[in-house]
Write a protein that holds these residues in place. Structure first.
Motif, PDB file in Angstrom:
ATOM      1  N   PRO A  10       0.795  -1.234   0.000  1.00 56.59           N
ATOM      2  CA  PRO A  10       0.000   0.000   0.000  1.00 56.59           C
ATOM      3  C   PRO A  10       0.825   1.281   0.000  1.00 56.59           C
ATOM      4  O   PRO A  10       0.334   2.316  -0.420  1.00 56.59           O
ATOM      5  CB  PRO A  10      -0.842  -0.114   1.274  1.00 56.59           C
ATOM      6  CG  PRO A  10      -0.149  -1.115   2.122  1.00 56.59           C
ATOM      7  CD  PRO A  10       0.579  -2.045   1.197  1.00 56.59           C
ATOM      8  N   PHE A  41      -4.063  10.120  -7.030  1.00 56.88           N
ATOM      9  CA  PHE A  41      -3.553   9.295  -5.938  1.00 56.88           C
ATOM     10  C   PHE A  41      -2.088   9.631  -5.703  1.00 56.88           C
ATOM     11  O   PHE A  41      -1.403  10.145  -6.585  1.00 56.88           O
ATOM     12  CB  PHE A  41      -3.748   7.786  -6.180  1.00 56.88           C
ATOM     13  CG  PHE A  41      -3.052   7.254  -7.401  1.00 56.88           C
ATOM     14  CD1 PHE A  41      -1.719   6.845  -7.365  1.00 56.88           C
ATOM     15  CD2 PHE A  41      -3.744   7.110  -8.587  1.00 56.88           C
ATOM     16  CE1 PHE A  41      -1.090   6.337  -8.487  1.00 56.88           C
ATOM     17  CE2 PHE A  41      -3.117   6.605  -9.730  1.00 56.88           C
ATOM     18  CZ  PHE A  41      -1.791   6.216  -9.670  1.00 56.88           C
ATOM     19  N   ASN A  43       0.338   7.381  -3.311  1.00 58.16           N
ATOM     20  CA  ASN A  43       0.350   6.272  -2.348  1.00 58.16           C
ATOM     21  C   ASN A  43       1.256   6.465  -1.142  1.00 58.16           C
ATOM     22  O   ASN A  43       1.001   5.895  -0.108  1.00 58.16           O
ATOM     23  CB  ASN A  43       0.737   4.971  -3.041  1.00 58.16           C
ATOM     24  CG  ASN A  43      -0.397   4.420  -3.870  1.00 58.16           C
ATOM     25  OD1 ASN A  43      -1.467   5.012  -3.941  1.00 58.16           O
ATOM     26  ND2 ASN A  43      -0.176   3.292  -4.497  1.00 58.16           N
ATOM     27  N   ASN A  44       2.307   7.199  -1.270  1.00 55.23           N
ATOM     28  CA  ASN A  44       3.246   7.333  -0.148  1.00 55.23           C
ATOM     29  C   ASN A  44       3.431   8.800   0.246  1.00 55.23           C
ATOM     30  O   ASN A  44       4.386   9.136   0.935  1.00 55.23           O
ATOM     31  CB  ASN A  44       4.585   6.690  -0.525  1.00 55.23           C
ATOM     32  CG  ASN A  44       5.459   6.397   0.666  1.00 55.23           C
ATOM     33  OD1 ASN A  44       4.996   5.904   1.683  1.00 55.23           O
ATOM     34  ND2 ASN A  44       6.738   6.715   0.548  1.00 55.23           N
TER      35      ASN A  44
END
Length: 149
Positions: A10, A41, A43-44
Protein backbone atom coordinates in the motif's frame (compact mmCIF):
# COMPACT_ATOMS: atom_id res chain seq x y z
CA UNK A 1 1.04 -11.98 -1.76
CA UNK A 2 -1.59 -13.84 -3.72
CA UNK A 3 -1.54 -17.45 -5.02
CA UNK A 4 0.32 -16.31 -8.16
CA UNK A 5 3.09 -14.61 -6.17
CA UNK A 6 1.87 -11.11 -7.02
CA UNK A 7 2.80 -8.63 -4.31
CA UNK A 8 1.00 -5.36 -3.61
CA UNK A 9 2.25 -2.89 -1.05
CA UNK A 10 0.00 0.00 0.00
CA UNK A 11 2.89 2.44 0.44
CA UNK A 12 4.74 1.51 -2.76
CA UNK A 13 5.69 4.92 -4.22
CA UNK A 14 3.31 5.90 -7.01
CA UNK A 15 1.39 9.03 -7.94
CA UNK A 16 -0.91 10.48 -10.58
CA UNK A 17 -1.64 14.21 -10.65
CA UNK A 18 -3.69 16.46 -12.92
CA UNK A 19 -3.11 20.11 -13.60
CA UNK A 20 -6.71 21.04 -12.82
CA UNK A 21 -6.67 24.60 -14.17
CA UNK A 22 -5.06 26.09 -17.25
CA UNK A 23 -1.70 27.83 -17.30
CA UNK A 24 -2.31 30.53 -19.87
CA UNK A 25 -0.12 32.63 -22.14
CA UNK A 26 3.29 31.01 -21.70
CA UNK A 27 6.15 33.28 -22.65
CA UNK A 28 8.43 32.44 -25.57
CA UNK A 29 12.12 31.95 -24.68
CA UNK A 30 11.26 30.72 -21.21
CA UNK A 31 11.02 27.39 -19.45
CA UNK A 32 7.85 27.16 -17.37
CA UNK A 33 7.21 24.65 -14.60
CA UNK A 34 3.84 22.99 -15.12
CA UNK A 35 1.71 23.17 -12.00
CA UNK A 36 -0.48 20.35 -10.72
CA UNK A 37 -3.44 21.05 -8.46
CA UNK A 38 -5.20 17.69 -8.15
CA UNK A 39 -3.82 14.38 -6.90
CA UNK A 40 -5.75 11.39 -8.22
CA UNK A 41 -3.55 9.29 -5.94
CA UNK A 42 -0.26 9.60 -4.09
CA UNK A 43 0.35 6.27 -2.35
CA UNK A 44 3.25 7.33 -0.15
CA UNK A 45 2.65 11.11 0.03
CA UNK A 46 5.78 11.81 -2.04
CA UNK A 47 4.23 14.46 -4.30
CA UNK A 48 3.97 18.05 -3.14
CA UNK A 49 4.28 21.55 -4.64
CA UNK A 50 4.41 20.25 -8.25
CA UNK A 51 7.34 17.98 -7.37
CA UNK A 52 7.82 14.27 -6.77
CA UNK A 53 10.51 13.40 -4.20
CA UNK A 54 11.91 9.85 -4.33
CA UNK A 55 11.58 8.24 -0.90
CA UNK A 56 14.11 5.47 -1.70
CA UNK A 57 16.87 4.90 -4.24
CA UNK A 58 15.68 3.07 -7.35
CA UNK A 59 14.48 3.29 -10.92
CA UNK A 60 11.28 5.32 -11.33
CA UNK A 61 8.97 5.25 -14.34
CA UNK A 62 7.85 8.85 -14.93
CA UNK A 63 5.19 9.84 -17.48
CA UNK A 64 3.70 13.08 -18.74
CA UNK A 65 0.74 13.83 -20.96
CA UNK A 66 0.54 17.50 -21.94
CA UNK A 67 -2.27 19.06 -23.92
CA UNK A 68 -1.33 22.47 -25.29
CA UNK A 69 -4.00 24.89 -26.49
CA UNK A 70 -3.42 27.79 -28.90
CA UNK A 71 -0.27 26.20 -30.31
CA UNK A 72 1.98 28.69 -32.07
CA UNK A 73 3.71 27.67 -35.34
CA UNK A 74 6.26 30.52 -35.19
CA UNK A 75 8.70 28.96 -32.66
CA UNK A 76 11.33 26.57 -33.98
CA UNK A 77 10.12 24.04 -31.40
CA UNK A 78 8.39 23.23 -28.14
CA UNK A 79 10.28 21.11 -25.63
CA UNK A 80 8.71 19.06 -22.84
CA UNK A 81 10.95 18.08 -19.94
CA UNK A 82 10.84 15.70 -17.03
CA UNK A 83 13.46 17.39 -14.89
CA UNK A 84 15.11 15.29 -12.19
CA UNK A 85 17.93 16.02 -9.78
CA UNK A 86 20.29 13.93 -11.90
CA UNK A 87 19.30 14.95 -15.45
CA UNK A 88 16.59 16.24 -17.76
CA UNK A 89 14.59 13.89 -19.98
CA UNK A 90 13.39 15.98 -22.91
CA UNK A 91 11.37 15.51 -26.04
CA UNK A 92 11.21 18.16 -28.75
CA UNK A 93 8.41 18.88 -31.20
CA UNK A 94 8.66 21.08 -34.30
CA UNK A 95 5.29 22.77 -34.74
CA UNK A 96 6.48 24.87 -37.69
CA UNK A 97 5.20 22.23 -40.11
CA UNK A 98 1.58 23.05 -39.35
CA UNK A 99 -0.11 25.23 -41.96
CA UNK A 100 -1.73 27.35 -39.23
CA UNK A 101 -1.79 27.59 -35.44
CA UNK A 102 -3.64 24.47 -34.17
CA UNK A 103 -6.34 25.01 -31.55
CA UNK A 104 -4.76 22.21 -29.50
CA UNK A 105 -2.20 19.42 -29.67
CA UNK A 106 -1.31 16.63 -27.25
CA UNK A 107 2.19 15.46 -26.36
CA UNK A 108 3.37 12.56 -24.22
CA UNK A 109 6.76 11.59 -22.90
CA UNK A 110 8.16 9.08 -20.44
CA UNK A 111 11.46 8.18 -18.80
CA UNK A 112 12.87 5.44 -16.64
CA UNK A 113 14.85 7.63 -14.26
CA UNK A 114 17.60 6.59 -11.86
CA UNK A 115 16.81 8.46 -8.66
CA UNK A 116 18.42 8.43 -5.24
CA UNK A 117 16.43 8.91 -2.04
CA UNK A 118 15.61 12.63 -1.81
CA UNK A 119 16.01 13.31 -5.55
CA UNK A 120 13.18 15.29 -7.14
CA UNK A 121 11.28 15.31 -10.44
CA UNK A 122 8.97 17.89 -11.99
CA UNK A 123 7.62 18.82 -15.43
CA UNK A 124 8.46 21.86 -17.55
CA UNK A 125 7.65 23.21 -21.00
CA UNK A 126 9.91 25.40 -23.13
CA UNK A 127 8.77 27.39 -26.15
CA UNK A 128 11.66 28.44 -28.38
CA UNK A 129 12.36 32.15 -28.81
CA UNK A 130 10.00 33.01 -31.66
CA UNK A 131 6.25 33.40 -31.49
CA UNK A 132 3.71 35.20 -29.42
CA UNK A 133 2.41 34.89 -25.87
CA UNK A 134 -0.57 32.66 -26.67
CA UNK A 135 0.21 29.06 -25.68
CA UNK A 136 -1.86 27.55 -22.85
CA UNK A 137 -1.33 24.30 -20.95
CA UNK A 138 -4.70 22.54 -20.71
CA UNK A 139 -6.15 21.45 -17.33
CA UNK A 140 -6.18 17.79 -18.48
CA UNK A 141 -2.36 17.67 -18.40
CA UNK A 142 -1.07 14.83 -16.20
CA UNK A 143 2.13 13.66 -14.48
CA UNK A 144 2.50 10.17 -13.06
CA UNK A 145 5.15 7.85 -11.79
CA UNK A 146 6.01 4.81 -9.72
CA UNK A 147 8.97 2.90 -8.31
CA UNK A 148 9.75 0.28 -10.98
CA UNK A 149 12.68 -1.46 -9.30
Amino acid sequence: IDANGIITKPLQPSFHVVQGSAQNNLSPSSTTTITFATENFDNNSDFSSNTFTAPVTGKYQLNIFVRVNNVDTAPAYYQFKIKTSNRDYSTTYDTGGFSSDPAYYSFSHSALADMDAGDTAYVAIHQHAAGTVQTDVDPDTTFSGYLAC
